[in-house]
Design a protein around this motif. Sequence first.
Motif, PDB file in Angstrom:
ATOM      1  N   LEU A 132      -5.178   6.035   7.986  1.00 27.11           N
ATOM      2  CA  LEU A 132      -6.029   5.106   8.728  1.00 27.11           C
ATOM      3  C   LEU A 132      -6.399   3.956   7.795  1.00 27.11           C
ATOM      4  N   LEU A 133      -6.083   2.736   8.210  1.00 23.75           N
ATOM      5  CA  LEU A 133      -6.417   1.537   7.439  1.00 23.75           C
ATOM      6  C   LEU A 133      -7.532   0.794   8.148  1.00 23.75           C
ATOM      7  N   ARG A 134      -8.571   0.429   7.385  1.00 25.36           N
ATOM      8  CA  ARG A 134      -9.704  -0.320   7.941  1.00 25.36           C
ATOM      9  C   ARG A 134      -9.841  -1.651   7.216  1.00 25.36           C
ATOM     10  N   ARG A 135     -10.050  -2.698   7.964  1.00 19.91           N
ATOM     11  CA  ARG A 135     -10.258  -4.027   7.395  1.00 19.91           C
ATOM     12  C   ARG A 135     -11.714  -4.172   6.965  1.00 19.91           C
ATOM     13  N   LEU A 136     -11.947  -4.454   5.680  1.00 22.25           N
ATOM     14  CA  LEU A 136     -13.292  -4.699   5.159  1.00 22.25           C
ATOM     15  C   LEU A 136     -13.540  -6.182   4.938  1.00 22.25           C
ATOM     16  N   SER A 137     -12.508  -6.895   4.513  1.00 21.08           N
ATOM     17  CA  SER A 137     -12.617  -8.341   4.276  1.00 21.08           C
ATOM     18  C   SER A 137     -11.208  -8.907   4.232  1.00 21.08           C
ATOM     19  N   GLY A 138     -11.116 -10.211   4.082  1.00 24.38           N
ATOM     20  CA  GLY A 138      -9.817 -10.843   3.968  1.00 24.38           C
ATOM     21  C   GLY A 138      -9.248 -11.272   5.309  1.00 24.38           C
ATOM     22  N   ASP A 139      -7.969 -11.647   5.297  1.00 31.79           N
ATOM     23  CA  ASP A 139      -7.295 -12.218   6.459  1.00 31.79           C
ATOM     24  C   ASP A 139      -6.906 -11.118   7.437  1.00 31.79           C
ATOM     25  N   ALA A 140      -7.524 -11.124   8.614  1.00 34.89           N
ATOM     26  CA  ALA A 140      -7.262 -10.086   9.611  1.00 34.89           C
ATOM     27  C   ALA A 140      -5.976 -10.311  10.378  1.00 34.89           C
ATOM     28  N   GLY A 175      -6.687  -6.506  -1.124  1.00 33.77           N
ATOM     29  CA  GLY A 175      -6.559  -7.175   0.151  1.00 33.77           C
ATOM     30  C   GLY A 175      -7.693  -6.885   1.104  1.00 33.77           C
ATOM     31  N   GLY A 176      -8.763  -6.230   0.622  1.00 32.81           N
ATOM     32  CA  GLY A 176      -9.931  -5.993   1.459  1.00 32.81           C
ATOM     33  C   GLY A 176      -9.764  -4.869   2.453  1.00 32.81           C
ATOM     34  N   LEU A 177      -9.059  -3.801   2.052  1.00 29.31           N
ATOM     35  CA  LEU A 177      -8.792  -2.686   2.945  1.00 29.31           C
ATOM     36  C   LEU A 177      -9.355  -1.386   2.390  1.00 29.31           C
ATOM     37  N   ARG A 224     -10.773  10.040   1.688  1.00 33.36           N
ATOM     38  CA  ARG A 224     -11.378   9.069   2.603  1.00 33.36           C
ATOM     39  C   ARG A 224     -11.996   7.915   1.814  1.00 33.36           C
ATOM     40  N   GLY A 225     -11.865   6.732   2.382  1.00 30.65           N
ATOM     41  CA  GLY A 225     -12.577   5.576   1.862  1.00 30.65           C
ATOM     42  C   GLY A 225     -12.024   4.975   0.586  1.00 30.65           C
ATOM     43  N   LEU A 226     -10.772   5.258   0.249  1.00 30.05           N
ATOM     44  CA  LEU A 226     -10.193   4.665  -0.953  1.00 30.05           C
ATOM     45  C   LEU A 226      -9.938   3.184  -0.707  1.00 30.05           C
ATOM     46  N   ARG A 227     -10.339   2.352  -1.679  1.00 33.34           N
ATOM     47  CA  ARG A 227     -10.194   0.897  -1.539  1.00 33.34           C
ATOM     48  C   ARG A 227      -8.842   0.428  -2.041  1.00 33.34           C
ATOM     49  N   CYS A 228      -8.290  -0.551  -1.321  1.00 32.67           N
ATOM     50  CA  CYS A 228      -7.016  -1.156  -1.695  1.00 32.67           C
ATOM     51  C   CYS A 228      -7.190  -2.660  -1.833  1.00 32.67           C
ATOM     52  N   ILE A 231       0.868  -1.176   0.000  1.00 29.36           N
ATOM     53  CA  ILE A 231       0.000   0.000   0.000  1.00 29.36           C
ATOM     54  C   ILE A 231       0.904   1.225   0.000  1.00 29.36           C
ATOM     55  N   ASP A 232       0.994   1.852  -1.153  1.00 31.85           N
ATOM     56  CA  ASP A 232       1.910   2.967  -1.374  1.00 31.85           C
ATOM     57  C   ASP A 232       1.138   4.269  -1.219  1.00 31.85           C
ATOM     58  N   ILE A 233       1.479   5.057  -0.216  1.00 25.86           N
ATOM     59  CA  ILE A 233       0.752   6.280   0.104  1.00 25.86           C
ATOM     60  C   ILE A 233       1.420   7.476  -0.576  1.00 25.86           C
ATOM     61  N   LEU A 234       0.626   8.269  -1.285  1.00 26.99           N
ATOM     62  CA  LEU A 234       1.079   9.469  -2.000  1.00 26.99           C
ATOM     63  C   LEU A 234       2.261   9.163  -2.924  1.00 26.99           C
ATOM     64  N   PRO A 235       2.123   8.137  -3.791  1.00 25.82           N
ATOM     65  CA  PRO A 235       3.244   7.741  -4.649  1.00 25.82           C
ATOM     66  C   PRO A 235       3.528   8.702  -5.790  1.00 25.82           C
ATOM     67  N   ALA A 236       2.592   9.621  -6.078  1.00 25.46           N
ATOM     68  CA  ALA A 236       2.785  10.547  -7.197  1.00 25.46           C
ATOM     69  C   ALA A 236       2.292  11.937  -6.820  1.00 25.46           C
ATOM     70  N   LEU A 237       2.653  12.382  -5.631  1.00 23.83           N
ATOM     71  CA  LEU A 237       2.189  13.677  -5.135  1.00 23.83           C
ATOM     72  C   LEU A 237       2.935  14.804  -5.832  1.00 23.83           C
TER      73      LEU A 237
END
Length: 311
Positions: free
Chosen positions: A274-282, A258-260, A252-256, A236-242
Amino acid sequence: MERAWPLLRGCAEFCLDWLIEGPDGYLDTCPSTSPENWFLDAAGKPQALTLSATMDVMLIRAVFERTLALALASGRADPVVAEISAALPRLRPVPVFSGRVGEWAADLPEEDPAHRHMSHLVSVYPLGQIVAGTHLGDAAVAAMDRRGNGAMGWSWAWKMALRARLGDGETVRSLLSEASQAFTGDRHRDAPFDGSEWGGLLPNLFSTHPPFQIDGNYGFTAALAEVVVQSHTGVIDILPALPRGWTRGSARGLRCRGGLAVDVSWQEGEVSVLLRRLSGDASEFVPVSIGGEVTEVVVSDVVEVRGRVSC
């Protein structure tokens, strides 16, 4: 999986039936065209039909790889798996000519070297087969540089997404500036315009071609999301092309993958995620990159990661 498998399997079967063996042993698509762009034949006349346009091969590679991945994940024993496994290594590799990703399997001269379509770079975005910082990534940048920035509607959005995937935030910003200029129809007869004669936004903010292209509007937001977060490489690469100068912002709420879901905010180089688990292996570790620094976290519910980037 029960819905996806029949669709992917059918696509793979079609591709297998379409491919033919070329004289050098690679599998070719025939006939083949690259959407809307033409090449010049030996007599200098524009032609469209050829073998194995790059877009064909990259799309087929994506279908084959996804079909195999789904078969493995679901434990399916299907005869098509063996056929795909045999065909996949025989697909033509990405062609590179004069340091640029080629649009066709052969080094053919383009009728329009500045054509707005980037069909041969579908492997960069959305497929993620070519990534930044590699030989092919550099060849993709060279191909985009040759085409230039001018575009219209969705092709502006695609160029923005491509540049974001390749880490070029400054060109994303330039393209966005072009694409968001006001277009009235009369304006271009009265004043110079930095982008395409067909481009810009209508008074209701629709992206115009004309008459308008809603996929341009949707595409702009998709491209800007690529500026903020990318996950196609497994990190999960944050601000890779700022772009420089975008010193503060939030999403807010951008999907990645792996269910995040990700919320990002930044100000003067300070970044909060802030990373939130939506699905997948916790219980699995998730690598998060901020400014090149990678932190591995377990996201069982919600977790915050902080870091710094250059603005």
